[in-house]
Design an enzyme around this catalytic site. Sequence first.
Site, PDB file in Angstrom:
ATOM      1  N   ASN A   1       6.363   0.872   0.036  1.00 50.55           N
ATOM      2  CA  ASN A   1       6.342   2.271  -0.409  1.00 50.55           C
ATOM      3  C   ASN A   1       7.741   2.871  -0.201  1.00 50.55           C
ATOM      4  O   ASN A   1       8.248   2.907   0.930  1.00 50.55           O
ATOM      5  CB  ASN A   1       5.288   3.026   0.418  1.00 50.55           C
ATOM      6  CG  ASN A   1       5.175   4.478   0.004  1.00 50.55           C
ATOM      7  OD1 ASN A   1       6.174   5.153  -0.208  1.00 50.55           O
ATOM      8  ND2 ASN A   1       3.963   4.970  -0.088  1.00 50.55           N
TER       9      ASN A   1
ATOM     10  N   ARG B   1       3.236  13.264  -5.533  1.00 52.03           N
ATOM     11  CA  ARG B   1       2.502  14.388  -4.939  1.00 52.03           C
ATOM     12  C   ARG B   1       2.556  15.608  -5.847  1.00 52.03           C
ATOM     13  O   ARG B   1       3.518  15.796  -6.591  1.00 52.03           O
ATOM     14  CB  ARG B   1       3.123  14.761  -3.589  1.00 52.03           C
ATOM     15  CG  ARG B   1       2.746  13.821  -2.484  1.00 52.03           C
ATOM     16  CD  ARG B   1       3.239  14.337  -1.134  1.00 52.03           C
ATOM     17  NE  ARG B   1       2.580  13.639  -0.058  1.00 52.03           N
ATOM     18  CZ  ARG B   1       1.437  14.019   0.494  1.00 52.03           C
ATOM     19  NH1 ARG B   1       0.835  15.119   0.110  1.00 52.03           N
ATOM     20  NH2 ARG B   1       0.891  13.306   1.458  1.00 52.03           N
TER      21      ARG B   1
ATOM     22  N   THR C   1      -0.656  11.513   4.029  1.00 48.70           N
ATOM     23  CA  THR C   1      -2.073  11.470   3.663  1.00 48.70           C
ATOM     24  C   THR C   1      -2.948  11.475   4.921  1.00 48.70           C
ATOM     25  O   THR C   1      -2.749  10.659   5.820  1.00 48.70           O
ATOM     26  CB  THR C   1      -2.345  10.192   2.837  1.00 48.70           C
ATOM     27  OG1 THR C   1      -1.363  10.119   1.810  1.00 48.70           O
ATOM     28  CG2 THR C   1      -3.727  10.242   2.211  1.00 48.70           C
TER      29      THR C   1
ATOM     30  N   HIS D   1      -1.414   2.405   5.884  1.00 47.80           N
ATOM     31  CA  HIS D   1      -1.115   3.679   6.535  1.00 47.80           C
ATOM     32  C   HIS D   1      -0.771   3.456   7.995  1.00 47.80           C
ATOM     33  O   HIS D   1      -1.589   2.952   8.759  1.00 47.80           O
ATOM     34  CB  HIS D   1      -2.251   4.713   6.417  1.00 47.80           C
ATOM     35  CG  HIS D   1      -1.682   6.104   6.377  1.00 47.80           C
ATOM     36  ND1 HIS D   1      -1.398   6.830   7.501  1.00 47.80           N
ATOM     37  CD2 HIS D   1      -1.264   6.850   5.327  1.00 47.80           C
ATOM     38  CE1 HIS D   1      -0.860   7.984   7.155  1.00 47.80           C
ATOM     39  NE2 HIS D   1      -0.752   8.020   5.834  1.00 47.80           N
TER      40      HIS D   1
ATOM     41  N   GLU E   1       0.274   6.148  -6.243  1.00 46.96           N
ATOM     42  CA  GLU E   1      -0.765   6.924  -5.562  1.00 46.96           C
ATOM     43  C   GLU E   1      -0.714   8.343  -6.092  1.00 46.96           C
ATOM     44  O   GLU E   1       0.374   8.904  -6.267  1.00 46.96           O
ATOM     45  CB  GLU E   1      -0.486   6.990  -4.056  1.00 46.96           C
ATOM     46  CG  GLU E   1      -0.458   5.670  -3.361  1.00 46.96           C
ATOM     47  CD  GLU E   1       0.031   5.830  -1.913  1.00 46.96           C
ATOM     48  OE1 GLU E   1       0.342   6.955  -1.484  1.00 46.96           O
ATOM     49  OE2 GLU E   1       0.117   4.815  -1.244  1.00 46.96           O
TER      50      GLU E   1
ATOM     51  N   HIS F   1       4.105   7.594  -4.253  1.00 47.55           N
ATOM     52  CA  HIS F   1       3.065   8.635  -4.275  1.00 47.55           C
ATOM     53  C   HIS F   1       3.625   9.836  -5.027  1.00 47.55           C
ATOM     54  O   HIS F   1       4.581  10.466  -4.583  1.00 47.55           O
ATOM     55  CB  HIS F   1       2.724   9.004  -2.826  1.00 47.55           C
ATOM     56  CG  HIS F   1       1.598   9.983  -2.688  1.00 47.55           C
ATOM     57  ND1 HIS F   1       1.033  10.289  -1.480  1.00 47.55           N
ATOM     58  CD2 HIS F   1       0.930  10.733  -3.605  1.00 47.55           C
ATOM     59  CE1 HIS F   1       0.066  11.171  -1.658  1.00 47.55           C
ATOM     60  NE2 HIS F   1      -0.005  11.470  -2.939  1.00 47.55           N
TER      61      HIS F   1
ATOM     62  N   HIS G   1      10.044   7.557   0.953  1.00 54.70           N
ATOM     63  CA  HIS G   1      10.938   8.279   1.854  1.00 54.70           C
ATOM     64  C   HIS G   1      12.412   8.097   1.529  1.00 54.70           C
ATOM     65  O   HIS G   1      13.260   8.808   2.068  1.00 54.70           O
ATOM     66  CB  HIS G   1      10.593   7.968   3.310  1.00 54.70           C
ATOM     67  CG  HIS G   1       9.221   8.493   3.645  1.00 54.70           C
ATOM     68  ND1 HIS G   1       8.856   9.796   3.365  1.00 54.70           N
ATOM     69  CD2 HIS G   1       8.117   7.896   4.130  1.00 54.70           C
ATOM     70  CE1 HIS G   1       7.597   9.984   3.705  1.00 54.70           C
ATOM     71  NE2 HIS G   1       7.128   8.838   4.158  1.00 54.70           N
TER      72      HIS G   1
ATOM     73  N   GLU H   1      -8.371   0.517  -0.917  1.00 56.42           N
ATOM     74  CA  GLU H   1      -7.333   0.390   0.096  1.00 56.42           C
ATOM     75  C   GLU H   1      -7.912   1.020   1.355  1.00 56.42           C
ATOM     76  O   GLU H   1      -8.228   2.215   1.375  1.00 56.42           O
ATOM     77  CB  GLU H   1      -6.041   1.110  -0.316  1.00 56.42           C
ATOM     78  CG  GLU H   1      -4.978   0.981   0.775  1.00 56.42           C
ATOM     79  CD  GLU H   1      -3.648   1.610   0.408  1.00 56.42           C
ATOM     80  OE1 GLU H   1      -3.331   1.711  -0.800  1.00 56.42           O
ATOM     81  OE2 GLU H   1      -2.920   2.006   1.335  1.00 56.42           O
TER      82      GLU H   1
ATOM     83  N   ARG I   1       7.387  16.515  -3.550  1.00 53.57           N
ATOM     84  CA  ARG I   1       8.325  16.594  -2.425  1.00 53.57           C
ATOM     85  C   ARG I   1       9.230  15.362  -2.336  1.00 53.57           C
ATOM     86  O   ARG I   1      10.261  15.397  -1.693  1.00 53.57           O
ATOM     87  CB  ARG I   1       7.584  16.804  -1.112  1.00 53.57           C
ATOM     88  CG  ARG I   1       6.759  15.623  -0.664  1.00 53.57           C
ATOM     89  CD  ARG I   1       6.167  15.838   0.699  1.00 53.57           C
ATOM     90  NE  ARG I   1       5.086  16.803   0.694  1.00 53.57           N
ATOM     91  CZ  ARG I   1       4.114  16.817   1.625  1.00 53.57           C
ATOM     92  NH1 ARG I   1       4.149  15.963   2.624  1.00 53.57           N
ATOM     93  NH2 ARG I   1       3.129  17.684   1.557  1.00 53.57           N
TER      94      ARG I   1
HETATM   95  N1  PXP Z   1      -1.367   3.916   1.679  1.00 51.23           N
HETATM   96  C1  PXP Z   1      -1.562   5.194   1.310  1.00 51.23           C
HETATM   97  C2  PXP Z   1      -2.738   5.516   0.477  1.00 51.23           C
HETATM   98  C3  PXP Z   1      -0.638   6.207   1.668  1.00 51.23           C
HETATM   99  O1  PXP Z   1      -0.852   7.471   1.267  1.00 51.23           O
HETATM  100  C4  PXP Z   1       0.488   5.856   2.428  1.00 51.23           C
HETATM  101  C5  PXP Z   1       1.494   6.901   2.783  1.00 51.23           C
HETATM  102  O2  PXP Z   1       2.118   7.358   1.632  1.00 51.23           O
HETATM  103  C6  PXP Z   1       0.646   4.513   2.788  1.00 51.23           C
HETATM  104  C7  PXP Z   1      -0.302   3.564   2.423  1.00 51.23           C
HETATM  105  C8  PXP Z   1       1.828   4.045   3.570  1.00 51.23           C
HETATM  106  O3  PXP Z   1       1.772   4.619   4.856  1.00 51.23           O
HETATM  107  P1  PXP Z   1       3.035   4.528   5.786  1.00 51.23           P
HETATM  108  O4  PXP Z   1       4.133   5.292   5.118  1.00 51.23           O
HETATM  109  O5  PXP Z   1       2.562   5.168   7.058  1.00 51.23           O
HETATM  110  O6  PXP Z   1       3.377   3.078   5.936  1.00 51.23           O
END
Ligand code: PXP
Length: 242
Positions: free
Chosen positions: A8, A46, A102, A192, A71, A44, A11, A152, A50
Amino acid sequence: MNLRLGVNVDHVATLRQARGGHEPEPVTAALLAQGAGAHGITVHLRGDRRHIQERDLRVLKEVLAVPLNVECAATPEALEAVVPVKPTWVTLVPESREELTTQGGLDAIFLQGMLKPVVRELRSAGIRVSLFVDPVLDQVKMAAKLEADAVELNTGTYSELPMDADATLELGRLRDAARLASRLGLRVLAGHGLSPQNVGPVGAIPEIEELNIGHSLIGRAVFVGLERAIQEMLQAMGEFRA
Ligand code: PXP
């Protein structure tokens, strides 16, 4: 079954948005991640934009060789932005403006009436649908009933346990949910809050085929670079799969 890593890159975009310019470029991060062995890229979109922007989706879809997983909330506004891009996967997540990240899984039981046409719309556009749910058996059953392709499983509660805590109970919930999802014909992902320190026991659950990981990877990449951060994560994941 080999365990796959979905990276992901939200960030990287968070940092870009902090100054409102073009750097750092999340698409570059995604390509570097792909080159370092990521099996998929997740972003994601949003409602408050952001971090990831619609332009990022379009460019990512164009340049990536690995599957793109977007997402988003199951809102008309999000779907209008995401469906035309035709990512490989859409993961439906709960979303509120106030949250830092999330919070919890989707309540697929409560939202079934709203989710049903959304899942159908996405699938008929040729997009695979995953529902981000807590490791609760009734939520998994509802995901199957809604004809999602995958769940997931939310590892947020597991990840927030102190390192010295007994995680047996939460791991048991993840294991049971993964087993049921697989039995119901769903593909099983998880994510997550995962890090090289806590990923092992989740990665060892045999039904889980992919982990979506963002924050800890991007945080580590600040110090050692994204490629090394990904290699370290892949190694931590691999240690628990024969
Ligand atoms: N899965 C989902 C559905 C999420 O919303 C997120 C955070 O954007 C993640 C996985 C990844 O989580 P993390 O950034 O804590 O690794």
